[in-house]
Structures are given as structure tokens and as C-alpha cells.
Motif scaffolding. Structure first.
Motif, mmCIF file in Angstrom:
data_model
loop_
_atom_site.group_PDB
_atom_site.id
_atom_site.type_symbol
_atom_site.label_atom_id
_atom_site.label_comp_id
_atom_site.label_asym_id
_atom_site.label_seq_id
_atom_site.Cartn_x
_atom_site.Cartn_y
_atom_site.Cartn_z
ATOM 1 N N GLY A 50 0.795 -1.221 0.000
ATOM 2 C CA GLY A 50 0.000 0.000 0.000
ATOM 3 C C GLY A 50 0.825 1.268 0.000
ATOM 4 N N ARG A 51 2.119 1.158 0.323
ATOM 5 C CA ARG A 51 2.999 2.331 0.357
ATOM 6 C C ARG A 51 4.033 2.307 -0.751
ATOM 7 N N LEU A 52 3.981 1.308 -1.628
ATOM 8 C CA LEU A 52 5.015 1.142 -2.636
ATOM 9 C C LEU A 52 5.145 2.371 -3.530
ATOM 10 N N ALA A 53 4.039 2.887 -4.057
ATOM 11 C CA ALA A 53 4.091 4.053 -4.944
ATOM 12 C C ALA A 53 4.605 5.280 -4.210
ATOM 13 N N GLU A 54 4.160 5.468 -2.977
ATOM 14 C CA GLU A 54 4.582 6.635 -2.188
ATOM 15 C C GLU A 54 6.075 6.599 -1.894
ATOM 16 N N VAL A 55 6.582 5.442 -1.448
ATOM 17 C CA VAL A 55 7.999 5.325 -1.106
ATOM 18 C C VAL A 55 8.867 5.445 -2.350
ATOM 19 N N GLY A 56 8.430 4.814 -3.464
ATOM 20 C CA GLY A 56 9.193 4.919 -4.708
ATOM 21 C C GLY A 56 9.317 6.350 -5.177
ATOM 22 N N ALA A 57 8.215 7.092 -5.131
ATOM 23 C CA ALA A 57 8.243 8.493 -5.568
ATOM 24 C C ALA A 57 9.093 9.346 -4.641
ATOM 25 N N GLU A 58 9.043 9.070 -3.345
ATOM 26 C CA GLU A 58 9.836 9.837 -2.383
ATOM 27 C C GLU A 58 11.328 9.603 -2.603
ATOM 28 N N LEU A 59 11.714 8.363 -2.809
ATOM 29 C CA LEU A 59 13.125 8.070 -3.048
ATOM 30 C C LEU A 59 13.599 8.660 -4.369
ATOM 31 N N ALA A 60 12.737 8.685 -5.366
ATOM 32 C CA ALA A 60 13.112 9.242 -6.675
ATOM 33 C C ALA A 60 13.481 10.713 -6.576
ATOM 34 N N ARG A 61 12.950 11.405 -5.584
ATOM 35 C CA ARG A 61 13.253 12.834 -5.413
ATOM 36 C C ARG A 61 14.524 13.073 -4.606
ATOM 37 N N HIS A 62 15.079 12.034 -4.009
ATOM 38 C CA HIS A 62 16.236 12.228 -3.129
ATOM 39 C C HIS A 62 17.492 12.463 -3.975
ATOM 40 N N PRO A 63 18.312 13.460 -3.634
ATOM 41 C CA PRO A 63 19.466 13.805 -4.480
ATOM 42 C C PRO A 63 20.551 12.739 -4.549
ATOM 43 N N GLN A 64 20.580 11.790 -3.607
ATOM 44 C CA GLN A 64 21.608 10.754 -3.661
ATOM 45 C C GLN A 64 21.170 9.532 -4.466
ATOM 46 N N VAL A 65 19.918 9.458 -4.846
ATOM 47 C CA VAL A 65 19.377 8.281 -5.522
ATOM 48 C C VAL A 65 19.522 8.434 -7.029
ATOM 49 N N HIS A 66 20.114 7.421 -7.680
ATOM 50 C CA HIS A 66 20.274 7.490 -9.135
ATOM 51 C C HIS A 66 19.510 6.385 -9.859
ATOM 52 N N GLY A 67 18.499 5.844 -9.196
ATOM 53 C CA GLY A 67 17.619 4.878 -9.829
ATOM 54 C C GLY A 67 16.687 4.250 -8.814
#
Length: 330
Positions: free
Chosen positions: A248-265
Motif C-alpha cells: 500500500g505504500r510502494l508508490a509513495e515510497v518509490g516516488a519519495e526516493l526518486a526525489r532524493h538527491p543521492q538516488v540514481h535509480g
């Protein structure tokens, strides 16, 4: 030209690489204006970075979504055989990303392929290779962010905004003819080629090439990627995080991590983990802070952390190993 090491890149070099991460085809004059240096400095630094092989700017295909056949591979290999397997995977055009993991017994790879080629690779070549102990394949179910969206963070917000190209229009991507395909193929090798160089390579008038390149850019087909070893930008730790997240949180967590400056995928995947994130950190304590301060509040229930010992291929570009010589003085 001699290899460069991390100590050879100063702040100007790193800011230049970061600028090319935003717009890989930006003209030297535009780069100089935004970075506050001379055109001569930009030209000289670019020649040094590209001539040494540590920087490649290439055209990157648009983000792939379900149905495109994207797989994440984890290949366990006999000790001493990992380099041969990594190089064999890197030589395949349908494999744009290859990493050797810390410990020397696992290779990670991304495979973009159809069902026939996928079966040939997984059930054929890899299965028949005695050096391969086990192969695990995870299907990419949804892409939240990919390598083409990561920026190293050496620019101010205003500088980044000044370099950001206008977004493509709402119209459908253009129908491609033979010249368009030839231009895209050339740009996939070197996205910084001038229109004159592209005209020579493709055997077309420069004025025609200029119009076609502008048309391809307007259609969203000229996304570029500045491929460089992250250690040259001060990121000494490259980690793959296999995460278990409540559905139930998969889309929310994925989108949040995608915005993090250290994440490249970030991708939703099949398998025991349902989310995979690729993270650059300045050092091991930085990775610890990411795990505790970023992932902790997101409700991630389990994390498997694998460290990349060496990036072999990124965005279709085989990376050279960093030089170890001492930096020049003077």
C-alpha cells in the motif's frame, strides 16, 4: 592522454560535469556563462575530461516502462571469474548497466531485451557457463527514476535552472526516418558532436541536420547522460538497496526516493524485494545516515544492502578504471 584520478578533478571540473548532467549538448558559451568561467576554460576542461576517457556524454533512450522487457540480474560467480563474466555482459548491446559487487562473487546487470533474446541469455549462455553459480532475474515493474535524472549537486538551484532545457511539447514524438535514426545512433556514441560533425557522419547538409536535431529534441528524443565514475564527483560509495515495502505504500515510497538527491535509480521489481534503489553516498557513514535517516521514516520493513566495488558499464558506456597516479602540480 594520461588517466585521471579523483584527486585530479577540482571544483570547476565537477561543476562542469554536473552542468552536462543537466544538458549534455549545452554549448561551451552557455556553460561558461552559467558557471562563471571563460569559454577557453570550458573548452580546455572538456577536452581533458573527454580525452582521458573519464567523461562520456551520450544520448540516453527514454525511461522504459513495463512491457519493455527490462530485467535486473544478480549473477553469482566463482571466485576469480567475476571479471570475465562482467566483461562478457558489458559487451552485449542490450545490457546498458553492469556492476561488480563488493566481495568479488556477484555481478549486477540491467538487461533490456525481448523474450527471445532474454531466454537465450538466461537459459542459454549464462546457464551453460561453468563460472556462473546462480542467476536471479527480477522483472522491472515500474520505473520511478533512472540514471538520466541524477545530478551530482555541485550547482546552485539557479544555475541548474538556467541550464535545464525546455521540456518537450505535448505533441507525439516525431516519426523517424533513416536520417533521424542515423543521427540518434551517432548521438548515442557522442551526444556532444556538433551539427557539422553529425552532417559529415550522416552525409546530410548541416542545415538539414540542425533542423532535425531541433525536431528530435522538441519530441523528447535527445535525453542525454553524462557518464562518469561517481568517485570523481566525491561519491565513494555506490550501493544497491533491495527493499521490502508494504504494497500500500510502494508508490509513495518509490516516488519519495526518486526525489532524493543521492538516488540514481528506483524501480518496483518482482521477487522477494519489491523496490530497488541505487544510491550514491560520499562515504560509509553517509550510507549509514541514508539507511537510518532516509529509509527509516519511510516504513521500509527490510533492506538488503549490496555495495558496488566497480561500475563496469553505465548507460551503455564501458567505464575505464580510475588511474592511480599522483595528481600533477602547477
Amino acid at each position: 592522454m594520461a588517466e585521471l584520478s579523483a584527486a585530479d578533478l577540482d571544483e570547476v571540473d565537477r561543476r562542469l560535469v554536473c552542468a552536462l548532467q543537466i544538458d549534455g549538448r549545452a554549448e561551451p558559451g552557455r556553460l561558461a556563462e552559467v558557471l562563471g568561467v571563460s569559454v577557453r576554460t570550458v573548452t580546455r576542461r572538456l577536452a581533458r575530461l573527454q580525452g582521458s576517457g573519464v567523461l562520456r556524454v551520450v544520448r540516453m533512450p527514454g525511461p522504459r516502462q513495463p512491457g519493455d522487457g527490462a530485467l535486473l540480474l544478480r549473477v553469482r560467480v566463482l571466485r576469480g571469474k567475476v571479471e570475465a563474466i562482467a566483461q562478457a555482459l558489458a559487451a552485449r548491446p542490450e545490457v546498458p548497466f553492469v556492476d561488480v559487487m563488493l566481495g568479488g562473487q556477484e555481478v549486477g546487470a540491467v538487461v533490456l531485451t525481448d523474450d527471445h533474446t532474454r531466454g537465450s541469455l538466461l537459459q542459454g549462455q549464462l546457464a551453460a557457463t561453468q563460472a556462473v553459480v546462480e542467476t536471479t532475474a527480477h522483472a522491472a515493474l515500474h520505473l520511478f527514476a533512472d540514471a538520466g535524472q541524477w545530478q551530482a549537486g555541485w550547482l546552485t538551484a539557479d544555475e541548474a535552472a538556467a541550464l535545464t532545457p525546455l521540456p518537450p511539447g505535448d505533441e507525439e514524438p516525431p516519426t523517424l526516418d533513416a536520417l533521424d535514426e542515423a543521427l540518434l545512433a551517432e548521438l548515442a556514441v557522442d551526444a556532444r558532436q556538433s551539427n557539422a560533425a553529425l552532417a559529415t557522419a550522416c552525409g546530410a547538409p548541416e542545415s538539414t541536420v540542425r533542423r532535425r536535431v531541433a525536431r528530435l529534441a522538441a519530441g523528447g528524443l535527445l535525453r542525454t547522460h553524462a557518464t562518469v565514475d561517481p568517485r570523481l564527483l566525491g561519491m565513494t560509495v555506490d550501493a544497491n538497496l533491495w527493499l521490502e515495502v508494504p504494497p500500500g505504500r510502494l508508490a509513495e515510497v518509490g516516488a519519495e526516493l526518486a526525489r532524493h538527491p543521492q538516488v540514481h535509480g528506483v524501480l518496483a521489481t518482482s521477487g522477494p524485494a519489491n523496490l530497488m534503489a541505487m544510491v550514491f553516498c560520499p562515504d560509509p557513514p553517509g550510507l549509514y545516515r541514508f539507511l537510518t535517516e532516509t529509509l527509516g521514516p519511510l516504513g521500509v520493513t527490510r533492506v538488503e544492502t549490496t555495495i558496488v566495488a566497480r561500475a563496469v558499464k553505465r548507460a551503455g558506456v564501458i567505464l575505464p578504471e580510475l588511474g592511480t597516479r599522483k595528481p600533477r602540480r602547477g
